[in-house]
Write an enzyme that holds these catalytic residues in place. Structure first.
Site, short mmCIF file in Angstrom:
data_model
loop_
_atom_site.label_atom_id
_atom_site.label_comp_id
_atom_site.label_asym_id
_atom_site.label_seq_id
_atom_site.Cartn_x
_atom_site.Cartn_y
_atom_site.Cartn_z
N LYS A 38 7.40 -2.33 -5.69
CA LYS A 38 7.51 -2.66 -7.00
C LYS A 38 7.63 -3.71 -8.18
O LYS A 38 7.33 -3.68 -9.40
CB LYS A 38 9.39 -2.77 -6.99
CG LYS A 38 10.44 -1.67 -6.00
CD LYS A 38 11.81 -0.69 -6.11
CE LYS A 38 12.67 -0.04 -4.74
NZ LYS A 38 11.53 1.43 -5.50
N GLY A 39 7.38 -4.93 -7.55
CA GLY A 39 6.83 -5.82 -8.18
C GLY A 39 5.39 -5.64 -8.57
O GLY A 39 4.96 -5.82 -9.04
N LYS A 95 18.74 11.15 -18.61
CA LYS A 95 18.83 11.22 -19.51
C LYS A 95 18.95 10.08 -20.38
O LYS A 95 19.04 9.52 -21.58
CB LYS A 95 20.92 11.01 -18.89
CG LYS A 95 20.85 12.33 -18.39
CD LYS A 95 22.64 12.12 -18.72
CE LYS A 95 23.79 11.66 -18.06
NZ LYS A 95 23.17 11.71 -16.02
N GLY A 112 10.83 3.79 -12.52
CA GLY A 112 11.76 2.83 -13.41
C GLY A 112 11.19 1.44 -13.36
O GLY A 112 11.19 1.21 -14.17
N ASP A 113 10.05 1.15 -12.47
CA ASP A 113 9.99 0.30 -12.57
C ASP A 113 8.72 -0.08 -13.83
O ASP A 113 8.36 -1.21 -13.70
CB ASP A 113 8.00 0.02 -11.08
CG ASP A 113 9.18 0.10 -9.91
OD1 ASP A 113 10.18 -0.03 -9.34
OD2 ASP A 113 8.13 0.44 -8.79
N GLY A 126 1.64 9.36 -8.68
CA GLY A 126 0.92 7.80 -8.18
C GLY A 126 1.54 6.91 -8.68
O GLY A 126 3.15 6.77 -9.49
N ASP A 142 5.86 13.77 -10.54
CA ASP A 142 6.06 12.44 -9.50
C ASP A 142 7.19 11.17 -10.59
O ASP A 142 6.19 10.52 -11.00
CB ASP A 142 5.13 11.86 -9.17
CG ASP A 142 4.83 11.13 -8.14
OD1 ASP A 142 6.38 10.26 -7.61
OD2 ASP A 142 4.08 10.63 -7.29
N ALA A 197 0.89 -1.12 -0.32
CA ALA A 197 0.00 -0.53 0.86
C ALA A 197 0.80 1.29 0.18
O ALA A 197 2.07 1.85 0.95
CB ALA A 197 -0.84 -0.28 1.34
N ASP A 198 0.49 1.84 -1.11
CA ASP A 198 2.04 3.36 -1.00
C ASP A 198 1.17 4.32 -0.26
O ASP A 198 -0.20 5.29 -1.02
CB ASP A 198 2.10 3.61 -2.37
CG ASP A 198 3.38 2.54 -3.11
OD1 ASP A 198 3.51 2.22 -2.73
OD2 ASP A 198 3.63 2.41 -4.14
O1 RIB Z 1 9.46 2.30 -6.74
C1 RIB Z 1 8.10 2.85 -6.10
C2 RIB Z 1 8.24 1.76 -5.23
O2 RIB Z 1 8.65 1.62 -4.26
C3 RIB Z 1 6.86 2.21 -4.70
O3 RIB Z 1 5.54 1.37 -5.19
C4 RIB Z 1 7.18 1.74 -3.06
O4 RIB Z 1 5.54 0.90 -2.50
C5 RIB Z 1 8.39 1.04 -3.27
O5 RIB Z 1 8.23 -0.55 -2.88
#
Ligand code: RIB
Length: 289
Positions: A39-40, A209, A236-237, A272, A231, A11-12
């Site tokens: 990240k997953g 970059k 990256g994910d 988000g 944001d 939960a972010d």
């Molecule tokens: O890379 C961003 C993520 O890092 C977020 O969603 C947070 O939960 C952390 O895992």
């Protein structure tokens, strides 16, 4: 083909703050939002939105049913997510006016995945499928070894970065993604440059970059699109999920990375995490300068 993702689910709790808090500082947030993250989970959603079949292997606590439901809603196969008696992972994320963040992680149920659960999930994997891990769950080495033995393409997103964690999975990897500071940290621990690693595909991300891709040591550059970032959390994910989806769908790597660059550029223009990851149509139709 399927992407098997041994990945965190969080939960972010995202706090919009005027600046990132310093040591000892008490700071009022302008706003608080809750998103699906980890990240997953972010990578699973990105890969699913990029048009791939994704099976997520993870765990949520009694308070995390909503997260599993949301992953299902976003097209991720959630049959391999266990319900455990440990609170669901969460992240406290501060995002400043420039879109930069800092993150406090509570791993919770992300560290309660059992070897039996992992083995049962991967027993349904087929040779040629992709397996991806990040550094927010337990059982990364076990999964990497199992993946190699099953003939899967074993991928590792070295985030959050810990050199020892990368070193432990390195012998099993076909794909590694990390940023340039981390590549240097890894060199200090292993004594190897990224060009010396025995990993077929290595991507070094370069922030605004772009990214550099090494195929068996030969480098190619992929500049990022210029956008106004609000944001950067989860960008990256999103990039990694789109690259993996491209690989899984048999795209040439250059095409997969270019598409991932577009997805990440669009993502930083949104507030988000998993819930706002762009889909393939949005990525293809986005206009950049
Ligand atoms: O890379 C961003 C993520 O890092 C977020 O969603 C947070 O939960 C952390 O895992």
């Amino acid at each position: 083909m399927t992407i098997w993702n041994l990945g965190s689910i969080n939960a972010d709790m995202i706090y919009d703050v005027p600046h990132l808090p310093g040591p000892g500082e008490t700071l009022s947030a302008n706003r608080l939002d809750r998103f699906l993250g980890g990240k997953g989970a972010n990578m699973s959603v990105a890969a699913a939105r990029a048009g791939t079949r994704v099976a997520h292997i993870g765990a949520v606590g009694p308070d995390g049913r909503w997260a599993q439901d949301r992953l299902t809603e976003y097209g991720v196969d959630t049959r391999y997510i266990a319900g455990v008696e440990v609170p669901t992972g969460h992240a406290i994320i501060a995002v400043d006016a420039q879109g930069e963040n800092n993150i406090i992680l509570f791993p919770g149920s992300n560290h309660a995945i059992t070897p039996g659960q992992l083995g049962q999930a991967l027993s349904s994997a087929e040779r040629g499928d992709l397996l991806v891990m990040q550094n927010e769950t337990n059982l990364q080495v076990e999964a990497a070894e199992m993946g190699r033995d099953l003939g899967l393409t074993v991928c590792y997103a070295a985030a959050p970065f810990q050199a020892d964690a990368v070193k432990a999975v390195l012998p099993f990897l076909d794909f590694l993604i990390l940023n340039e500071v981390e590549a240097e940290q890894l060199r200090k621990v292993t004594g190897q440059l990224v060009t010396d690693l025995d990993v077929e595909h290595v991507i070094v991300t370069l922030g605004s970059k772009g990214a550099r891709y090494y195929h068996r040591g030969a480098a190619s550059d992929f500049p990022a699109h210029k956008v106004q970032a609000v944001d950067t959390t989860g960008a990256g994910d999103t990039f990694t999920g789109y690259v993996l989806a491209g690989m899984d769908r048999g795209m040439p790597m250059a095409q997969a990375i270019s598409q991932a660059n577009r997805a990440a550029a669009l993502m930083v223009t949104r507030h988000g995490t998993a819930d706002v990851i762009p889909d393939l149509k949005e990525v293809r139709e986005a206009q950049f300068d």
